[in-house]
Enzyme design. Sequence first.
Site, PDB file in Angstrom:
ATOM      1  N   ARG A 125     -79.927 -63.190   6.934  1.00 14.22           N
ATOM      2  CA  ARG A 125     -78.833 -62.215   6.995  1.00 14.22           C
ATOM      3  C   ARG A 125     -77.490 -62.908   6.823  1.00 14.22           C
ATOM      4  O   ARG A 125     -77.359 -64.108   7.077  1.00 14.22           O
ATOM      5  CB  ARG A 125     -78.865 -61.453   8.311  1.00 14.22           C
ATOM      6  CG  ARG A 125     -78.704 -62.290   9.592  1.00 14.22           C
ATOM      7  CD  ARG A 125     -77.295 -62.567   9.996  1.00 14.22           C
ATOM      8  NE  ARG A 125     -77.187 -62.951  11.392  1.00 14.22           N
ATOM      9  CZ  ARG A 125     -76.172 -63.624  11.893  1.00 14.22           C
ATOM     10  NH1 ARG A 125     -75.231 -64.074  11.100  1.00 14.22           N
ATOM     11  NH2 ARG A 125     -76.126 -63.903  13.172  1.00 14.22           N
ATOM     12  N   GLU A 224     -71.926 -55.356  15.207  1.00 14.65           N
ATOM     13  CA  GLU A 224     -71.029 -56.434  15.635  1.00 14.65           C
ATOM     14  C   GLU A 224     -69.977 -56.728  14.566  1.00 14.65           C
ATOM     15  O   GLU A 224     -68.806 -56.946  14.855  1.00 14.65           O
ATOM     16  CB  GLU A 224     -71.843 -57.683  15.944  1.00 14.65           C
ATOM     17  CG  GLU A 224     -70.984 -58.877  16.283  1.00 14.65           C
ATOM     18  CD  GLU A 224     -71.779 -60.068  16.779  1.00 14.65           C
ATOM     19  OE1 GLU A 224     -72.856 -59.876  17.379  1.00 14.65           O
ATOM     20  OE2 GLU A 224     -71.313 -61.206  16.585  1.00 14.65           O
ATOM     21  N   ARG A 228     -73.547 -56.206   7.989  1.00 18.48           N
ATOM     22  CA  ARG A 228     -74.558 -57.248   8.034  1.00 18.48           C
ATOM     23  C   ARG A 228     -75.513 -56.937   6.901  1.00 18.48           C
ATOM     24  O   ARG A 228     -76.045 -55.818   6.820  1.00 18.48           O
ATOM     25  CB  ARG A 228     -75.322 -57.238   9.367  1.00 18.48           C
ATOM     26  CG  ARG A 228     -74.532 -57.806  10.545  1.00 18.48           C
ATOM     27  CD  ARG A 228     -74.365 -59.323  10.430  1.00 18.48           C
ATOM     28  NE  ARG A 228     -73.581 -59.874  11.521  1.00 18.48           N
ATOM     29  CZ  ARG A 228     -74.087 -60.252  12.691  1.00 18.48           C
ATOM     30  NH1 ARG A 228     -75.381 -60.130  12.931  1.00 18.48           N
ATOM     31  NH2 ARG A 228     -73.307 -60.755  13.602  1.00 18.48           N
ATOM     32  N   CYS A 270     -67.453 -62.879  15.769  1.00 17.44           N
ATOM     33  CA  CYS A 270     -67.848 -63.964  16.687  1.00 17.44           C
ATOM     34  C   CYS A 270     -67.687 -65.305  15.976  1.00 17.44           C
ATOM     35  O   CYS A 270     -68.102 -65.449  14.823  1.00 17.44           O
ATOM     36  CB  CYS A 270     -69.302 -63.770  17.094  1.00 17.44           C
ATOM     37  SG  CYS A 270     -69.930 -65.032  18.225  1.00 17.44           S
ATOM     38  N   THR A 272     -69.362 -67.889  16.194  1.00 17.99           N
ATOM     39  CA  THR A 272     -70.639 -68.515  15.819  1.00 17.99           C
ATOM     40  C   THR A 272     -71.072 -68.107  14.421  1.00 17.99           C
ATOM     41  O   THR A 272     -71.955 -68.726  13.843  1.00 17.99           O
ATOM     42  CB  THR A 272     -71.776 -68.116  16.781  1.00 17.99           C
ATOM     43  OG1 THR A 272     -71.994 -66.698  16.679  1.00 17.99           O
ATOM     44  CG2 THR A 272     -71.463 -68.489  18.211  1.00 17.99           C
ATOM     45  N   ARG A 279     -77.694 -66.537   8.799  1.00 19.61           N
ATOM     46  CA  ARG A 279     -78.741 -66.901   9.753  1.00 19.61           C
ATOM     47  C   ARG A 279     -80.074 -66.633   9.074  1.00 19.61           C
ATOM     48  O   ARG A 279     -80.413 -65.488   8.766  1.00 19.61           O
ATOM     49  CB  ARG A 279     -78.640 -66.101  11.050  1.00 19.61           C
ATOM     50  CG  ARG A 279     -79.618 -66.612  12.123  1.00 19.61           C
ATOM     51  CD  ARG A 279     -79.361 -66.038  13.500  1.00 19.61           C
ATOM     52  NE  ARG A 279     -80.077 -64.809  13.752  1.00 19.61           N
ATOM     53  CZ  ARG A 279     -81.325 -64.720  14.236  1.00 19.61           C
ATOM     54  NH1 ARG A 279     -82.002 -65.838  14.522  1.00 19.61           N
ATOM     55  NH2 ARG A 279     -81.896 -63.565  14.446  1.00 19.61           N
ATOM     56  N   ARG A 308     -84.905 -68.217  19.570  1.00 17.59           N
ATOM     57  CA  ARG A 308     -84.640 -66.940  20.245  1.00 17.59           C
ATOM     58  C   ARG A 308     -85.960 -66.259  20.564  1.00 17.59           C
ATOM     59  O   ARG A 308     -87.016 -66.675  20.079  1.00 17.59           O
ATOM     60  CB  ARG A 308     -83.826 -66.001  19.334  1.00 17.59           C
ATOM     61  CG  ARG A 308     -82.459 -66.530  18.974  1.00 17.59           C
ATOM     62  CD  ARG A 308     -81.669 -65.517  18.152  1.00 17.59           C
ATOM     63  NE  ARG A 308     -80.329 -66.014  17.859  1.00 17.59           N
ATOM     64  CZ  ARG A 308     -79.349 -65.299  17.324  1.00 17.59           C
ATOM     65  NH1 ARG A 308     -79.557 -64.041  17.013  1.00 17.59           N
ATOM     66  NH2 ARG A 308     -78.171 -65.818  17.099  1.00 17.59           N
ATOM     67  N   GLU A 313     -81.710 -62.238  19.957  1.00 18.42           N
ATOM     68  CA  GLU A 313     -80.854 -62.940  20.901  1.00 18.42           C
ATOM     69  C   GLU A 313     -80.967 -62.362  22.314  1.00 18.42           C
ATOM     70  O   GLU A 313     -81.061 -61.147  22.483  1.00 18.42           O
ATOM     71  CB  GLU A 313     -79.428 -62.726  20.404  1.00 18.42           C
ATOM     72  CG  GLU A 313     -78.469 -63.708  20.921  1.00 18.42           C
ATOM     73  CD  GLU A 313     -77.118 -63.478  20.272  1.00 18.42           C
ATOM     74  OE1 GLU A 313     -76.808 -62.354  19.871  1.00 18.42           O
ATOM     75  OE2 GLU A 313     -76.381 -64.463  20.195  1.00 18.42           O
TER      76      GLU A 313
HETATM   77  N1  LIG Z   1     -87.732 -63.592  10.944  1.00 18.04           N
HETATM   78  C1  LIG Z   1     -87.658 -62.372  11.469  1.00 18.04           C
HETATM   79  N2  LIG Z   1     -88.615 -61.452  11.246  1.00 18.04           N
HETATM   80  C2  LIG Z   1     -88.547 -60.212  11.765  1.00 18.04           C
HETATM   81  N3  LIG Z   1     -87.534 -59.785  12.510  1.00 18.04           N
HETATM   82  C3  LIG Z   1     -86.540 -60.656  12.761  1.00 18.04           C
HETATM   83  C4  LIG Z   1     -86.550 -61.985  12.271  1.00 18.04           C
HETATM   84  N4  LIG Z   1     -85.417 -62.607  12.706  1.00 18.04           N
HETATM   85  C5  LIG Z   1     -84.753 -61.700  13.432  1.00 18.04           C
HETATM   86  N5  LIG Z   1     -85.408 -60.530  13.483  1.00 18.04           N
HETATM   87  C6  LIG Z   1     -85.024 -59.298  14.174  1.00 18.04           C
HETATM   88  O1  LIG Z   1     -83.702 -58.945  13.824  1.00 18.04           O
HETATM   89  C7  LIG Z   1     -83.137 -58.191  14.876  1.00 18.04           C
HETATM   90  C8  LIG Z   1     -81.752 -58.725  15.200  1.00 18.04           C
HETATM   91  O2  LIG Z   1     -81.843 -59.948  15.856  1.00 18.04           O
HETATM   92  P1  LIG Z   1     -80.593 -60.723  16.454  1.00 18.04           P
HETATM   93  O3  LIG Z   1     -79.640 -59.736  17.019  1.00 18.04           O
HETATM   94  O4  LIG Z   1     -81.081 -61.828  17.313  1.00 18.04           O
HETATM   95  O5  LIG Z   1     -79.974 -61.441  15.205  1.00 18.04           O
HETATM   96  P2  LIG Z   1     -78.930 -61.118  14.080  1.00 18.04           P
HETATM   97  O6  LIG Z   1     -79.143 -59.760  13.514  1.00 18.04           O
HETATM   98  O7  LIG Z   1     -79.061 -62.259  13.153  1.00 18.04           O
HETATM   99  O8  LIG Z   1     -77.507 -61.091  14.728  1.00 18.04           O
HETATM  100  P3  LIG Z   1     -76.784 -61.872  15.902  1.00 18.04           P
HETATM  101  O9  LIG Z   1     -77.006 -63.319  15.651  1.00 18.04           O
HETATM  102  O10 LIG Z   1     -75.375 -61.453  15.754  1.00 18.04           O
HETATM  103  O11 LIG Z   1     -77.394 -61.392  17.177  1.00 18.04           O
HETATM  104  C9  LIG Z   1     -84.108 -58.265  16.040  1.00 18.04           C
HETATM  105  O12 LIG Z   1     -84.913 -57.121  16.071  1.00 18.04           O
HETATM  106  C10 LIG Z   1     -84.952 -59.454  15.665  1.00 18.04           C
HETATM  107  O13 LIG Z   1     -86.242 -59.423  16.222  1.00 18.04           O
HETATM  108  N1  LIG Z   2     -74.415 -62.166  18.180  1.00 21.88           N
HETATM  109  C1  LIG Z   2     -73.659 -63.177  18.456  1.00 21.88           C
HETATM  110  N2  LIG Z   2     -72.424 -63.226  18.049  1.00 21.88           N
HETATM  111  N3  LIG Z   2     -74.197 -64.177  19.142  1.00 21.88           N
HETATM  112  C2  LIG Z   2     -73.496 -65.285  19.670  1.00 21.88           C
HETATM  113  C3  LIG Z   2     -72.888 -65.083  21.024  1.00 21.88           C
HETATM  114  C4  LIG Z   2     -73.310 -63.883  21.821  1.00 21.88           C
HETATM  115  C5  LIG Z   2     -72.718 -63.763  23.213  1.00 21.88           C
HETATM  116  N4  LIG Z   2     -71.312 -63.509  23.168  1.00 21.88           N
HETATM  117  C6  LIG Z   2     -72.965 -65.051  23.990  1.00 21.88           C
HETATM  118  O1  LIG Z   2     -72.051 -65.779  24.182  1.00 21.88           O
HETATM  119  O2  LIG Z   2     -74.076 -65.312  24.399  1.00 21.88           O
END
Ligand SMILES: Nc1ncnc2c1ncn2[C@@H]1O[C@H](COP(=O)(O)OP(=O)(O)OP(=O)(O)O)[C@@H](O)[C@H]1O
Ligand SMILES: NC(=[NH2+])NCCC[C@H](N)C(=O)O
Length: 355
Positions: A125, A224, A228, A270, A272, A279, A308, A313
Amino acid sequence: MVDAATIEKMEAGFAKLQASDSKSLLKKYLTKEVFDALKNKKTSFGSTLLDCIQSGLENFDSGVGIYAPDAEAYTVFADLFDPIIEDYHNGFKKDDKHPPKNWGDVETLGNLDAAGEFIVSTRVRCGRSMEGYPFNPCLTEAQYKEMEDKVSATLSGLEGELKGTFYPLTGMSKEVQQKLIDDHFLFKEGDRFLQAANACRFWPTGRGIYHNENKTFLVWCNEEDHLRLISMQMGGDLKQVYKRLVTAVNDIEKRIPFSHNDRLGFLTFCPTNLGTTVRASVHIKLPKLAADKAKLEEVASKYHLQVRGTRGEHTEAEGGVYDISNKRRMGLTEYDAVKEMYDGIAELIKIEKSL
Ligand SMILES: Nc1ncnc2c1ncn2[C@@H]1O[C@H](COP(=O)(O)OP(=O)(O)OP(=O)(O)O)[C@@H](O)[C@H]1O
Ligand SMILES: NC(=[NH2+])NCCC[C@H](N)C(=O)O
């Protein structure tokens, strides 16, 4: 000047944080000196230090604990953001510059688990902010609606594999929403870190999800970040997943102008997520290595990977499935961020096989 009530709230929160056993980067870098230097500053949107740190003040279990209410906050409150960025993104220093966007040669990646022994699914993503709009805490209800309209209209122009439908969160049934969350396609609701950062105002207005028919390409709107962009599928074929994302981003950025900064790269809420905003993750089972969670974390961090839980997360692993991804996103190219995950996961699989 910042008003007396806000300063008082900040002082009280700061004292509590200092007395806590929080392991957050906020606690580590918000020294008395930094606090005093920043407590009276404001961005032109009126955002204060409190707006940046309130999530970490309310959630001592934050890993990071800070968000930028608007892009200017990264410069106005740089004395706090810079060391946190440096710590999180492996030494990206305050005079370093994030490299220009470079997706690299997609064809050089492959399938991380062709035999299907370890990897359940793969996802990459990235985040994007729309030019001309601040981040969540500063958006008006009218802006949320306007942004959702722009996003859904733009995405309706996508073709081929990316062709799909935009589903606003407003009016979505709880059952459909929960099923999308359980299947890992949709963001969760009521994230306390985002709520404390004042990022969930007017919810569900302006929030929504776009996806193609197979749910291999998805776009989150106004969770967020403004956007995305997500590519995901079952199995370990990172090349196919990454290629789809690159095609989609190249297409969408021709239609929507995104906020980019010379030093910080693509701008996100954020710190990060700054820089590449990428990611790349796998859902993976490594039963032998994960028998000792501390060991798994230790080995993963050696390859700059982050572990994670299954639902993302701040969640735990279910059925031995971990989400493992590249941790840093800044100071390297998009390709290198994905390659970091690719190489690291290949090593973890090698170790698992040797145990
Ligand atoms: N490799 C993967 N396969 C299937 N689902 C995934 C995978 N990686 C992440 N997900 C799913 O994506 C959704 C979002 O996860 P998560 O919020 O941790 O990460 P993000 O979308 O990258 O954003 P952030 O880092 O801001 O939290 C969750 O349901 C998680 O299980
Ligand atoms: N989805 C994110 N931006 N993750 C990174 C940090 C999330 C949260 N603010 C923490 O400090 O644990």
